[in-house]
Design an enzyme around this catalytic site. Structure first.
Site, mmCIF file in Angstrom:
data_model
loop_
_atom_site.group_PDB
_atom_site.id
_atom_site.type_symbol
_atom_site.label_atom_id
_atom_site.label_comp_id
_atom_site.label_asym_id
_atom_site.label_seq_id
_atom_site.Cartn_x
_atom_site.Cartn_y
_atom_site.Cartn_z
ATOM 1 N N ASP A 1 14.046 -12.825 0.669
ATOM 2 C CA ASP A 1 13.944 -11.524 1.329
ATOM 3 C C ASP A 1 14.728 -11.578 2.634
ATOM 4 O OD1 ASP A 1 11.558 -9.050 1.104
ATOM 5 O OD2 ASP A 1 12.800 -9.209 2.901
ATOM 6 N N SER B 1 21.851 5.110 -6.567
ATOM 7 C CA SER B 1 22.119 3.668 -6.440
ATOM 8 C C SER B 1 21.228 2.868 -7.381
ATOM 9 C CB SER B 1 21.947 3.204 -4.983
ATOM 10 O OG SER B 1 20.588 3.254 -4.590
ATOM 11 N N LYS B 2 19.984 3.317 -7.564
ATOM 12 C CA LYS B 2 19.090 2.622 -8.501
ATOM 13 C C LYS B 2 19.587 2.811 -9.932
ATOM 14 C CE LYS B 2 15.729 0.651 -7.788
ATOM 15 N NZ LYS B 2 15.475 -0.781 -7.426
ATOM 16 N N THR C 1 12.990 2.702 -10.867
ATOM 17 C CA THR C 1 12.155 3.826 -10.452
ATOM 18 C C THR C 1 12.278 4.998 -11.424
ATOM 19 O OG1 THR C 1 11.993 5.537 -8.742
ATOM 20 C CG2 THR C 1 14.109 4.463 -8.939
ATOM 21 N N ASP C 2 11.268 5.855 -11.427
ATOM 22 C CA ASP C 2 11.365 7.065 -12.265
ATOM 23 C C ASP C 2 12.387 8.061 -11.700
ATOM 24 O OD1 ASP C 2 9.942 7.958 -10.031
ATOM 25 O OD2 ASP C 2 8.255 8.773 -11.165
ATOM 26 N N GLU C 3 12.804 7.868 -10.433
ATOM 27 C CA GLU C 3 13.712 8.845 -9.816
ATOM 28 C C GLU C 3 15.080 8.875 -10.483
ATOM 29 O OE1 GLU C 3 13.825 9.142 -5.618
ATOM 30 O OE2 GLU C 3 11.695 8.775 -5.382
ATOM 31 N N TYR D 1 19.678 7.431 -2.972
ATOM 32 C CA TYR D 1 18.783 6.326 -3.381
ATOM 33 C C TYR D 1 18.708 6.237 -4.899
ATOM 34 C CZ TYR D 1 14.370 4.152 -4.794
ATOM 35 O OH TYR D 1 13.416 3.394 -5.447
HETATM 36 P P1 NAD Z 1 10.195 -1.899 0.364
HETATM 37 O O1 NAD Z 1 11.227 -1.109 1.084
HETATM 38 O O2 NAD Z 1 8.794 -1.896 0.842
HETATM 39 O O3 NAD Z 1 10.641 -3.423 0.277
HETATM 40 C C1 NAD Z 1 11.961 -3.806 0.007
HETATM 41 C C2 NAD Z 1 12.092 -5.287 0.357
HETATM 42 O O4 NAD Z 1 13.431 -5.687 0.061
HETATM 43 C C3 NAD Z 1 11.851 -5.591 1.833
HETATM 44 O O5 NAD Z 1 11.024 -6.721 1.971
HETATM 45 C C4 NAD Z 1 13.239 -5.869 2.379
HETATM 46 O O6 NAD Z 1 13.246 -6.773 3.458
HETATM 47 C C5 NAD Z 1 13.931 -6.433 1.150
HETATM 48 N N1 NAD Z 1 15.384 -6.246 1.207
HETATM 49 C C6 NAD Z 1 16.057 -5.095 1.477
HETATM 50 N N2 NAD Z 1 17.372 -5.316 1.476
HETATM 51 C C7 NAD Z 1 17.539 -6.624 1.175
HETATM 52 C C8 NAD Z 1 18.673 -7.467 1.015
HETATM 53 N N3 NAD Z 1 19.915 -6.987 1.173
HETATM 54 N N4 NAD Z 1 18.499 -8.765 0.684
HETATM 55 C C9 NAD Z 1 17.240 -9.255 0.514
HETATM 56 N N5 NAD Z 1 16.126 -8.509 0.686
HETATM 57 C C10 NAD Z 1 16.279 -7.226 1.005
HETATM 58 O O7 NAD Z 1 10.289 -1.397 -1.144
HETATM 59 P P2 NAD Z 1 9.136 -1.200 -2.243
HETATM 60 O O8 NAD Z 1 8.567 0.154 -2.082
HETATM 61 O O9 NAD Z 1 8.271 -2.385 -2.245
HETATM 62 O O10 NAD Z 1 10.037 -1.184 -3.553
HETATM 63 C C11 NAD Z 1 10.368 -2.399 -4.208
HETATM 64 C C12 NAD Z 1 11.210 -2.099 -5.438
HETATM 65 O O11 NAD Z 1 10.487 -1.241 -6.306
HETATM 66 C C13 NAD Z 1 12.517 -1.363 -5.124
HETATM 67 O O12 NAD Z 1 13.498 -1.848 -5.986
HETATM 68 C C14 NAD Z 1 12.200 0.090 -5.420
HETATM 69 O O13 NAD Z 1 13.359 0.779 -5.825
HETATM 70 C C15 NAD Z 1 11.228 -0.057 -6.577
HETATM 71 N N6 NAD Z 1 10.244 1.029 -6.727
HETATM 72 C C16 NAD Z 1 9.481 1.442 -5.670
HETATM 73 C C17 NAD Z 1 8.507 2.437 -5.868
HETATM 74 C C18 NAD Z 1 7.629 2.897 -4.744
HETATM 75 O O14 NAD Z 1 6.898 3.879 -4.927
HETATM 76 N N7 NAD Z 1 7.625 2.258 -3.586
HETATM 77 C C19 NAD Z 1 8.346 2.995 -7.129
HETATM 78 C C20 NAD Z 1 9.161 2.564 -8.184
HETATM 79 C C21 NAD Z 1 10.101 1.563 -7.973
HETATM 80 O O1 DAU Z 2 9.033 7.856 -7.707
HETATM 81 C C1 DAU Z 2 9.228 6.549 -7.269
HETATM 82 C C2 DAU Z 2 9.781 6.570 -5.872
HETATM 83 O O2 DAU Z 2 8.727 7.013 -5.025
HETATM 84 C C3 DAU Z 2 10.317 5.228 -5.397
HETATM 85 O O3 DAU Z 2 11.413 4.860 -6.191
HETATM 86 C C4 DAU Z 2 10.738 5.285 -3.933
HETATM 87 O O4 DAU Z 2 11.118 3.997 -3.493
HETATM 88 C C5 DAU Z 2 9.566 5.782 -3.113
HETATM 89 O O5 DAU Z 2 9.964 5.935 -1.776
HETATM 90 C C6 DAU Z 2 9.023 7.112 -3.654
HETATM 91 O O6 DAU Z 2 9.968 8.190 -3.432
HETATM 92 P P1 DAU Z 2 9.483 9.645 -2.920
HETATM 93 O O7 DAU Z 2 10.625 10.289 -2.264
HETATM 94 O O8 DAU Z 2 8.792 10.380 -3.997
HETATM 95 O O9 DAU Z 2 8.352 9.167 -1.864
HETATM 96 P P2 DAU Z 2 8.001 9.658 -0.375
HETATM 97 O O10 DAU Z 2 6.733 8.986 -0.006
HETATM 98 O O11 DAU Z 2 9.153 9.556 0.548
HETATM 99 O O12 DAU Z 2 7.698 11.219 -0.598
HETATM 100 C C7 DAU Z 2 6.683 11.653 -1.483
HETATM 101 C C8 DAU Z 2 6.682 13.161 -1.460
HETATM 102 O O13 DAU Z 2 6.227 13.594 -0.176
HETATM 103 C C9 DAU Z 2 8.055 13.784 -1.650
HETATM 104 O O14 DAU Z 2 7.934 14.989 -2.388
HETATM 105 C C10 DAU Z 2 8.519 14.096 -0.222
HETATM 106 C C11 DAU Z 2 7.207 14.405 0.495
HETATM 107 N N1 DAU Z 2 7.194 14.047 1.936
HETATM 108 C C12 DAU Z 2 7.538 12.786 2.287
HETATM 109 C C13 DAU Z 2 7.547 12.418 3.613
HETATM 110 C C14 DAU Z 2 7.957 11.022 4.023
HETATM 111 C C15 DAU Z 2 6.809 14.985 2.871
HETATM 112 O O15 DAU Z 2 6.456 16.145 2.525
HETATM 113 N N2 DAU Z 2 6.819 14.626 4.190
HETATM 114 C C16 DAU Z 2 7.199 13.386 4.608
HETATM 115 O O16 DAU Z 2 7.190 13.134 5.834
#
Ligand code: NAD
Ligand code: DAU
Length: 347
Positions: free
Chosen positions: A33, A158-159, A130-132, A155
């Site tokens: 990380d 890129s995914k 991700t589902d996005e 985002y």
């Molecule tokens: P996060 O942002 O909390 O964590 C990302 C981690 O990656 C961090 O620890 C960061 O330091 C590390 N990182 C970033 N750039 C890096 C680099 N260049 N080299 C090495 N480490 C690096 O993210 P998360 O929410 O835990 O998501 C993790 C994975 O799951 C991601 O691939 C994201 O796309 C995917 N995902 C997230 C969600 C969600 O709701 N959070 C849902 C579906 C999929």
């Molecule tokens: O669906 C999976 C994805 O979910 C992951 O791949 C992403 O890493 C994760 O960040 C998340 O994406 P979203 O954009 O859906 O999550 P976020 O928490 O940023 O936003 C959730 C919803 O809430 C979205 O419709 C935007 C809204 N929102 C978000 C923020 C930060 C607000 O209304 N106000 C806010 O300040």
């Protein structure tokens, strides 16, 4: 077996690292990380001294470093979570997302390919997506594993790109892979830039709750520990070259979720009923905001027997309790860079 988990100091990654380190003492887990703003070793304090765990600080976009690491540890399997993960940040700085999410994934794939050439027996590259990538749904329908990719944010583009490269490396070079596409996670250790922890933090501090647009956007929420269990199952039982969708069977409109959160927070903070709701402030919408995500998780359910273990109310309750009991964690991550990000995003 030596496993590389990338992004293991982040939100989901830390839950995955903990699960693997605790459940499989016969595996050596290496957590790579870069410790960006989202990575935090505090998330892994309880397991950092375990014999089967090694932390390495490093950047997946540094090719020489990654190649040397693969030579040193000869990873049998990779679970790749490291990414730039926040949609709003991708709107302000898309190139950072291409660099980490696309180039970083390519560098890992190349290192894995060079290490094992064509001898991929019992090897695996597990890519967490991700589902996005599927874009947005209207009021009805669900994303399945065969839904076409149609990403709308830098985002998700890129995914999607990284998913395509993983598939292409499977077809072209024979790298065994699985991909999972998961819905919105929530739970402990999530960085407070995402909806739920941001709003918990703001309620604690009596700050406005910035709801984008009219708040009628829908997300499918999954408790992070249930995601980690699904990853464990797919890692051990998933079929080569398959994609599995993971979701919570749990759709919420943002505004309804925020109101539920406000209600639970009022009770826990012993505040007058309705006081947190008064903090709701409708703000300018996110550009390219996807209307609705909803996952059809029947494939992983039928083939691997996975389903979420906690209800949303239970998960949210546990999540709020964790943030209330870990104010130091919250204070540490919301000092420094967070302040300038917040100013820029919400001013
Ligand atoms: P996060 O942002 O909390 O964590 C990302 C981690 O990656 C961090 O620890 C960061 O330091 C590390 N990182 C970033 N750039 C890096 C680099 N260049 N080299 C090495 N480490 C690096 O993210 P998360 O929410 O835990 O998501 C993790 C994975 O799951 C991601 O691939 C994201 O796309 C995917 N995902 C997230 C969600 C969600 O709701 N959070 C849902 C579906 C999929
Ligand atoms: O669906 C999976 C994805 O979910 C992951 O791949 C992403 O890493 C994760 O960040 C998340 O994406 P979203 O954009 O859906 O999550 P976020 O928490 O940023 O936003 C959730 C919803 O809430 C979205 O419709 C935007 C809204 N929102 C978000 C923020 C930060 C607000 O209304 N106000 C806010 O300040």
């Amino acid at each position: 077996m030596t496993i590389l988990i990338t992004g293991g100091a982040g939100f989901i990654g830390s839950h995955v690292v903990r699960l693997f380190v605790e459940a499989y003492s016969n595996y050596h887990v290496v957590n790579l990380d870069a410790l960006t703003y989202a990575g935090n070793l505090e998330n892994l304090k309880d397991i950092e001294k375990k014999d089967n765990y090694t932390f390495v600080k490093g950047d997946i976009t540094n090719e020489d470093f990654v190649n040397n690491l693969f030579q040193k540890y000869r990873f049998d399997r990779v679970i790749h979570l490291a990414a730039e993960s926040h949609v709003d940040r991708s709107i302000n700085d898309p190139l950072a997302f291409v660099k980490t999410n696309v180039m970083g994934t390519m560098i890992l794939l190349n290192a894995f390919k060079s290490l094992w050439t064509d001898n991929f027996i019992n090897k695996l590259f597990y890519h967490i997506s991700t589902d996005e990538v599927y874009g947005t749904l209207g009021q009805t329908g669900l994303f399945t594993e065969t839904t076409s990719y149609d990403p709308n944010s830098p985002y998700s583009a890129s995914k999607a790109s990284s998913d395509h490269f993983v598939r292409a490396y499977g077809e072209t070079y024979g790298i065994p892979y699985v991909i999972t596409n998961c819905s919105n996670n929530y739970g402990q250790n999530q960085f407070p830039e995402k909806l739920i922890p941001l709003f918990i933090n703001n309620i604690i501090k009596n700050k406005p709750l910035p709801v984008y647009g009219d708040g009628n956007y829908t997300r499918d929420w999954l408790y992070v520990k249930d995601h980690a269990v699904a990853i464990d199952l797919v890692f051990h039982k998933g079929k080569n070259k398959e994609t599995y969708n993971i979701g919570g069977f749990n759709e919420w409109k943002n505004i309804d979720l925020v109101k539920l959160l406000c209600k639970q927070m009022d009770e826990k903070l012993h505040r007058e009923k309705g006081s947190s709701e008064k903090l709701i402030t409708y703000v300018k919408d996110r550009p390219g905001h996807d209307l609705r995500y909803a996952i059809d998780a029947s494939k992983i359910n039928k083939e691997l027997g996975w389903k979420p273990s906690v209800t949303f109310e239970e998960g949210l309750n546990k999540t709020i309790d964790w943030y209330l009991n870990n104010e130091d964690w919250l204070c540490n991550v919301t000092s420094g860079e967070y302040q300038s990000y917040y100013e820029k995003q919400y001013s």
